[in-house]
Design an enzyme around this catalytic site. Structure first.
Site, PDB file in Angstrom:
ATOM      1  N   LYS B  67       0.843  -1.194   0.000  1.00  0.00           N
ATOM      2  CA  LYS B  67       0.000   0.000   0.000  1.00  0.00           C
ATOM      3  C   LYS B  67       0.880   1.247   0.000  1.00  0.00           C
ATOM      4  CE  LYS B  67      -3.304  -2.259   3.083  1.00  0.00           C
ATOM      5  NZ  LYS B  67      -3.759  -2.300   4.481  1.00  0.00           N
ATOM      6  N   GLY B  68       0.281   2.326  -0.401  1.00  0.00           N
ATOM      7  CA  GLY B  68       1.006   3.597  -0.338  1.00  0.00           C
ATOM      8  C   GLY B  68       1.056   4.103   1.089  1.00  0.00           C
ATOM      9  N   GLY B  70       2.649   7.684   1.719  1.00  0.00           N
ATOM     10  CA  GLY B  70       2.417   9.083   1.372  1.00  0.00           C
ATOM     11  C   GLY B  70       2.110   9.971   2.555  1.00  0.00           C
ATOM     12  N   GLU B  71       0.970  10.635   2.498  1.00  0.00           N
ATOM     13  CA  GLU B  71       0.616  11.605   3.521  1.00  0.00           C
ATOM     14  C   GLU B  71      -0.252  11.000   4.622  1.00  0.00           C
ATOM     15  OE1 GLU B  71      -1.169  14.914   1.567  1.00  0.00           O
ATOM     16  OE2 GLU B  71       0.601  15.346   0.357  1.00  0.00           O
TER      17      GLU B  71
END
Lengths: 289, 118
Positions: B67-68, B70-71
């Site tokens: 999964k990502g 990121g933020e």
């Protein structure tokens, strides 16, 4: 970000620098360049000539004179001042203010002379210069001129310095024995400039009463100022928490406070009283130590 | 290492939204917070040390199960910072302050609460 064209000179004596400045049309003196260069890159300053003081090594000295005066060369960087042992021992509010300027890179390049000549209303060092009764020694075509700090700061980027004068050094009279100093600052979260900065220099008598209080405030008004109402309120008291609170509450009396995105004028006035209290508390405890 | 770094960045970004970052315009539509001298983006010195933990659940949507990140850190940190301030002010009856929660807004909320009780 491209500056207006300008000529560049780097003289090796201050007299030469004064001559070049006097002869120039729209000339500017450059020291650390940390205020002037950003303004030039934004096109807000467009000097025709830059006179760089960097080769005048004697202007960077910090020395103690026979009568105890501490003479700080205009080219002393904020970092030089923060780390100087004499300044730390005798002028601790100045050491703290210099250490609170911008960030490490700015402190390593920016100079006290540059800061006082530029006179940004949010600069740190004007506050201790006022509180220690510093003398700004300027050199112009007609020779040397001493300007009291209390008569030097006139307004936003406005000082008593003439366009053809250069600051050579800032002279700090030796404080009396039982004197403590402190600088308390509320910094702008982004720029690091003082939204409020208060330098307190307090002298106490042997019995602990406050003999003399000097309080310089920067960041709050168009020009740095002495909080005389607070000084008078504190002098002669025993310097306890109640006396400090009563004096600090007067630190913004009579000013026209600046207002901007970072702080409205009534919030700034409130901050002045809070930071005056902190600076006075620390200065008194140091005077007693 | 990369995941931890992304989380540190995300949490810090979320704290920025909660406490500092606001695009302010004047009545003529001129952006006032138009430079990094006015608009504060927090950095490491503005934030505490973080204790990180994670749950590992593979996804079925790709062969590696990844999964990502990121933020992701921003999702929790903004409300956590705001709720901490509101919790601290709750004895004064303060229930809400618009983001960003600058020091002046908090001071004004405290003053207004004090006046309301007099």
């Amino acid at each position: 970000m491209i500056t207006h064209p300008f000529t560049y000179q780097a003289p090796s004596t201050i007299d030469e620098a004064v001559q070049q400045l006097d002869r120039s049309d729209e000339g500017k003196v450059i020291a650390g360049g940390h205020s002037l260069l950003p303004l030039m890159k934004l096109g807000l300053a467009q000097p025709e000539a830059l006179i760089d003081l960097r080769r005048i090594a004697s202007l960077r000295e910090i020395r103690s004179e026979a009568d105890g005066t501490i003479a700080i060369g205009a080219l002393a960087t904020h970092r030089d001042i923060t780390h100087d042992q004499t300044v730390r021992a005798k002028l601790v509010a100045l050491a703290e203010a210099a250490g609170a300027v911008g960030d490490l890179q700015v402190r390593a390049r920016g100079t006290i002379g540059g800061s006082l000549a530029h006179a940004d209303p949010a600069a740190d060092e004007p506050a201790p210069a006022l509180a220690y009764d510093a003398i700004i020694r300027a050199v112009g075509p007609k020779g040397r001129r001493d300007i009291k700090a209390s008569e030097y700061f006139k307004g936003v980027f406005e000082t008593a310095l003439a366009a053809n004068e250069i600051i050579a050094e800032i002279r700090f009279p030796a404080p009396d024995g039982r004197t403590g100093g402190a600088y308390a600052k509320f910094a702008h979260p982004a720029s690091g400039f003082a939204i409020t900065g208060v330098a307190a220099v307090i002298t106490i008598k042997a019995d602990g009463t406050v003999e003399r209080a000097a309080i310089g405030v920067t960041g709050a008004a168009a020009a740095a100022y002495r909080a005389t109402a607070a000084e008078k309120a504190l002098a002669g008291t025993n310097g306890d928490a109640k006396a400090i609170a009563a004096a600090a509450a007067k630190a913004a009396d009579g000013i026209t406070a600046l207002s901007d995105l970072a702080a409205s004028s009534d919030y700034r006035k409130h901050l002045v009283t809070v930071y005056a209290k902190r600076a006075i508390e620390r200065a008194i405890s140091r005077a007693k130590a | 290492m990369i995941v931890e770094g992304q989380l540190h960045g995300g949490i810090t970004q979320g704290i920025g939204q909660a406490l500092y970052e606001g695009a302010v315009y004047d009545n003529d539509g001129q952006l006032l917070s138009g430079s990094m001298m006015e608009y504060h983006v927090p950095s490491a010195e503005d934030v505490p040390a973080f204790d990180l933990d994670s749950t590992v659940t593979l996804t079925n949507t790709n062969p590696l199960g990844v999964k990502g990140i990121g933020e992701a850190g921003t999702i929790g940190s903004t409300p956590a910072a705001v709720n901490a301030v509101i919790d601290a002010l709750s004895p004064l009856g303060i229930k809400h302050i618009d983001m960003p929660l600058t020091s002046e807004k908090i001071w004004r909320a405290i003053r207004a609460a004090g006046e309301g009780r007099r």
